[in-house]
Enzyme design. Structure first.
Site: not given
Ligand code: SAJ
Length: 473
Positions: A24, A105, A229, A287
């Site tokens: 990805y 990682t 990061k 992440c």
């Molecule tokens: N979640 C909550 N409450 C929130 C936001 C998320 O419970 O307010 C939960 C989601 O349901 C999920 C988990 O957290 O289970 C992660 O959600 P996420 O929106 O953070 O999605 P990720 O894990 O794909 O995070 C990625 C990360 N991007 C990178 O590493 C480049 C994160 O840094 C970004 O902030 C996030 O996407 C984003 O903003 O979309």
């Protein structure tokens, strides 16, 4: 002028680039470099699990799942121009001016803060074997702070006999990709670039500047880049945990956390910020579930003493524990609901709605639903799982037929905020359940509590202290 500056000056501008790891991160990165530089090798081990990507890429096809706007066209374009080729022949690294590495990682054991750096070290060794003077090496993987200047530098020096920062440039440039916008994120997000010394940082800036459109380069040293990061995800996890803890408090104090959230969020004005994220059934994904532990490990192995409140656990690790508690809280809410309806887990059927860790996605990595599923099975309940996007996960049967899943359910438990569950009506599920007082547990605040209570449901919602103690009608 330093020895490295001399060597780089003699070498001239970057023309050929190598990218290790056709995943990805590596694929969009490689084809965006191919647009800007003369030629790019996309290195991929010809392994059972992912060797197939080499042929697909060389046929101009993206091996990645899901919609990635612009990616496949770009692969076709740079292939037809002869500027990109994927290969398992790592010896081609000796032809490149710069090589980047994007290999996962994961953590073997979060308790002991032990990451599994095996694949990463193997990739670094491959680079070391074919490394020439003046080449720029960049790690893009999310790594424990200190890895670039210590672990990576040591392996490269051992394998090549060259001195990092003197004979070749070494830097960290963390990826910020998100599924569904891989190309856009690389072009539009600001790019953190950190070298083990100034010459390394400068050469890395030369590599990344051309692929940025809206994004700006933010230069610093390699360890600061690694901390940036891991900390940017740690902070997101912390902000979510802050809301999850407030949701638990609001349940105990019998108020609606969403009213409180709206209230807090209303405090605006320059310099005033309140990052009120959204409470829910847990935090999954690749992440946020691991990056806190990379940051913690970074401090641990940094070698210098951390000044911190006596016998206090890290705020960040506690945040992880709060987020990981939420599926357990969902279990406890289910247990309370069953009790109010005079039921037990044993002999009950639970309809678990949502297996993906993220709304409207098929990504199941570290899904919070899994812990809940295991707990209710252990408690003797029968569980049917529904998810409109996830067709299977190992040998778990996942239904795409919501009515089928809800039929005969003692409890309906919503884990993911898929759009299919928004405003789920109460009448049909009540009929389908066949129970006079079925239970509904809303982990993502997607249903209307009053509608379900009116239909005779026992309602429990995360943060809904205003509704969770309602009289059963
Ligand atoms: N979640 C909550 N409450 C929130 C936001 C998320 O419970 O307010 C939960 C989601 O349901 C999920 C988990 O957290 O289970 C992660 O959600 P996420 O929106 O953070 O999605 P990720 O894990 O794909 O995070 C990625 C990360 N991007 C990178 O590493 C480049 C994160 O840094 C970004 O902030 C996030 O996407 C984003 O903003 O979309």
């Amino acid at each position: 002028m330093s020895k490295l500056s001399e060597i780089i000056k003699k070498k001239g501008p970057i023309r050929k680039v190598g990218v290790i790891g056709m995943g990805y991160v590596g694929i969009p990165s490689a084809v965006l470099f191919a647009e800007k530089f003369d030629f790019v090798w996309g290195f991929q081990r010809a392994s059972q699990s992912s060797g197939y990507k080499i042929e697909m890429l060389n046929n101009g096809i993206s091996p990645l799942k899901g919609e990635e706007p612009g990616l496949e066209d770009l692969i076709k374009k740079v292939r037809s121009q002869g500027r990109f080729e994927s290969t398992s022949d790592f010896s081609r690294i000796k032809d490149v001016d710069a090589v980047t590495l994007a290999i996962q990682t994961p953590f073997k054991d979060k308790g002991e803060l032990e990451p599994d750096f095996g694949a990463l070290e193997e990739g670094i060794r491959q680079i070391g074997k074919y490394l020439n003077e003046g080449v720029l090496v960049v790690l893009e993987s999310t790594i424990t702070p200190g890895t670039t200047k210590d672990l990576a530098a040591d392996i490269l020096k051992k394998e090549s006999g060259l001195i990092p920062g003197e004979d070749f440039a070494l830097a960290h440039a963390p990826e910020r990709v998100m599924v569904g916008r891989l190309i856009r994120n690389i072009q539009e997000h600001d790019r953190i670039v950190g070298g083990i010394n100034k010459e390394s940082t400068d050469r890395a800036v030369e590599l990344y500047s051309p692929v940025l459109t809206k994004g700006k380069i933010i230069a610093m040293d390699s360890t600061a880049a690694e901390v940036t990061k891991t900390a940017e995800n740690t902070f997101r996890d912390l902000q979510i945990a802050a809301m999850n803890e407030l949701a638990l408090y609001c349940e105990a104090m019998r108020v609606n956390v969403y009213d409180v959230r709206t209230g807090i969020d209303s405090l605006k004005g320059n310099g005033i910020t309140r990052a009120v994220l959204i409470p829910g059934a847990g935090v999954g994904g690749h992440c946020l579930t691991k990056d806190t532990y990379h940051l913690e490990r970074g401090v641990k192995i940094s070698g210098s003493k951390l000044d911190y409140p006596e016998n206090s656990e890290s705020l960040y690790v506690l945040a992880r524990k709060i987020n990981d508690f939420m599926p357990i809280h969902m279990y406890n809410l289910t247990q309370e609901g069953l009790k109010r309806a005079g039921k037990k887990f044993k002999g009950s059927k639970i309809a678990l709605l949502g297996w993906a860790f993220l709304n409207n996605s098929d990504d199941t990595r570290n899904t919070p639903s899994k812990l809940y599923y295991d707990m209710v099975i252990k408690a003797g309940a029968q569980v049917s799982v529904h998810d409109p996007y996830v067709l299977e996960d190992g040998n778990l049967k996942i239904s795409q037929d919501l009515e089928e899943c809800i039929k005969g359910a003692t409890a309906i438990v919503i884990f993911t905020g898929h759009k299919h569950y928004l405003n789920l009506k109460a009448t049909t599920p009540k009929k389908l359940s066949g129970h006079s007082h079925p239970i509904i547990i809303d982990g993502r605040n997607v249903v209307d509590p009053d509608a379900f209570i009116k239909e005779g449901f026992v309602y429990k919602g995360i943060g809904r202290g205003d509704k969770n103690y309602h009289p059963v009608i």
